[in-house]
Design a protein around this motif. Sequence first.
Motif, PDB file in Angstrom:
ATOM      1  N   LEU A 149       0.850  -1.182   0.000  1.00 31.85           N
ATOM      2  CA  LEU A 149       0.000   0.000   0.000  1.00 31.85           C
ATOM      3  C   LEU A 149       0.890   1.238   0.000  1.00 31.85           C
ATOM      4  O   LEU A 149       1.795   1.361   0.830  1.00 31.85           O
ATOM      5  CB  LEU A 149      -0.899   0.022   1.244  1.00 31.85           C
ATOM      6  N   THR A 162      -0.882  -0.920  -4.506  1.00 24.91           N
ATOM      7  CA  THR A 162      -2.196  -0.288  -4.490  1.00 24.91           C
ATOM      8  C   THR A 162      -2.041   1.153  -4.064  1.00 24.91           C
ATOM      9  O   THR A 162      -1.442   1.450  -3.020  1.00 24.91           O
ATOM     10  CB  THR A 162      -3.133  -1.013  -3.500  1.00 24.91           C
ATOM     11  N   LEU A 201      -3.281   4.718  -2.720  1.00 27.37           N
ATOM     12  CA  LEU A 201      -4.294   5.279  -1.834  1.00 27.37           C
ATOM     13  C   LEU A 201      -4.221   6.801  -1.855  1.00 27.37           C
ATOM     14  O   LEU A 201      -3.159   7.365  -2.134  1.00 27.37           O
ATOM     15  CB  LEU A 201      -4.077   4.768  -0.409  1.00 27.37           C
ATOM     16  N   TRP A 220     -11.717   5.956   2.784  1.00 25.26           N
ATOM     17  CA  TRP A 220     -11.499   5.264   1.513  1.00 25.26           C
ATOM     18  C   TRP A 220     -10.530   4.096   1.710  1.00 25.26           C
ATOM     19  O   TRP A 220     -10.755   2.991   1.225  1.00 25.26           O
ATOM     20  CB  TRP A 220     -10.966   6.250   0.481  1.00 25.26           C
ATOM     21  N   THR A 221      -9.453   4.351   2.428  1.00 24.21           N
ATOM     22  CA  THR A 221      -8.449   3.316   2.677  1.00 24.21           C
ATOM     23  C   THR A 221      -9.060   2.132   3.413  1.00 24.21           C
ATOM     24  O   THR A 221      -8.888   0.969   3.018  1.00 24.21           O
ATOM     25  CB  THR A 221      -7.282   3.903   3.494  1.00 24.21           C
TER      26      THR A 221
END
Length: 485
Positions: free
Chosen positions: A188, A214, A216, A240-241
């Motif tokens: 992330l 990913t 973020l 959102w995360t």
Amino acid sequence: MRGQRSCSMRNPCASDPCGGPTDVAALTEHAASGASGPPAAEPDPPRVPEQSGAARAILRRQSVRESAARTYARSLPIVPVRARGLTIEGADGRRYLDCLSGAGTLALGHNHPVVLEAIRSVLDSGAPLHVLDLATPVKDAFTTELFANLPPALAEHGRVQFCGPAGTDAVEAALKLVRTATGRTGLLAFTGAYHGMTDGALAASGGARDSRVTRLPYPQDYRCPFGVGGPEGARLAAAWTESLLDDPKGGIPAPAGMILETVQGEGGVLPAPDDWLRRMREITEARGIPLIADEVQTGVGRTGAFWGVDHAGVVPDVMVLSKAIGGSLPLAVVVYRDGLDVWEPGAHAGTFRGNQLAMAAGAATLAYVRQNRLAERAAELGERMLAALHGLATAHPCVGDVRGRGLMIGIELVDPESTDRTADPALAAAVRQECLERGLIVELGGRHSAVVRLLPPLTLTDEQACAVLDRLADAVAAAERARRP
């Protein structure tokens, strides 16, 4: 016009030493000597003169011999020959205020006496300069000083990995560490991030393509991805995360780690809100995801705390450290909680991980920053510089935003005629050039290279800060005038 005084906008300097121009060399010598009261001033330097024949020849040979990938040499066509503190002297005989500081490497400025003494002591002792990862008194002293300054909860259960000599090497080591420890491969990271120039580090940075990472949303006020900014924008970014990680159809398998910067530097000098950082720690901890704090540029007092994570009281699982920890020499380490220490012998290495001179210089720098409370000094002086720069924004519509933390400051330049605050990289480049012609070295960052960045040494005096602000304000005004029809 020439002579415009940015400091007087908000009077950031306690003794108001900015009433006249500043002699940079005298200030630097003055600060090193510990004398009291400002030294005598002399007129501001003229615009950059033509380089001497010898300097032109050096620059010409560089352009022929060196890679097209060179960067700073293009925007800063000077040939440094001497330096001390904030000051660089070029082969042209001019002195420059260096607010680049080796991209934040020089916490104490150029050639600080404590750093030089530490290096000389190793050279004079006859100690080996290259020992791979063998134990030495120099390494032991560095590690002891480093652990004395870490967040206590990390130091108590910490391990340190010496790796290659650059920050990007330490990032690679950190990613490899969490992937080895967790058995997972995903990662992330955040929009706008910059973690280095090697393959894995680039994959976690803002311009990545075709990676296992990913992306973020990173919260910011001026260009909030949700269009709201402030605490609500940060809350939405965290929501959102969390939603993405918990969504069974989100396409996100359990990642090996999350890597973040507490202030995005190359991303445009964007400080992470403390509440958002704490939320990232809660989210990762609850899901067994190691949190990696990239403190390569924010560490060692730069943001007004010893480490960027200290502002939020967050203790990461892994800290990536380089730049200032080597005291101006190449050094990079990863510090992590002992539960992640699952390396096999030789699982990660680096030929120059035993840089003795850098460890000596780094230990001296860490101790000096701690003993002289330079992090607190950076916080206080940074606040006053930001206040003055907000005044600059009021006076010049092309200054869209002023932001930063401690002595990590950014000024975003925009097209004042646009209705949507369009970033103006050409104007930012013009401001950088006008700064150089006035004896001030700055660099650009941000998504569109429209953010003028200030990274002065932590030893910056009030008088020097005013000299920097004066020249920057003058440069902005000049660049703005040149754009008018």
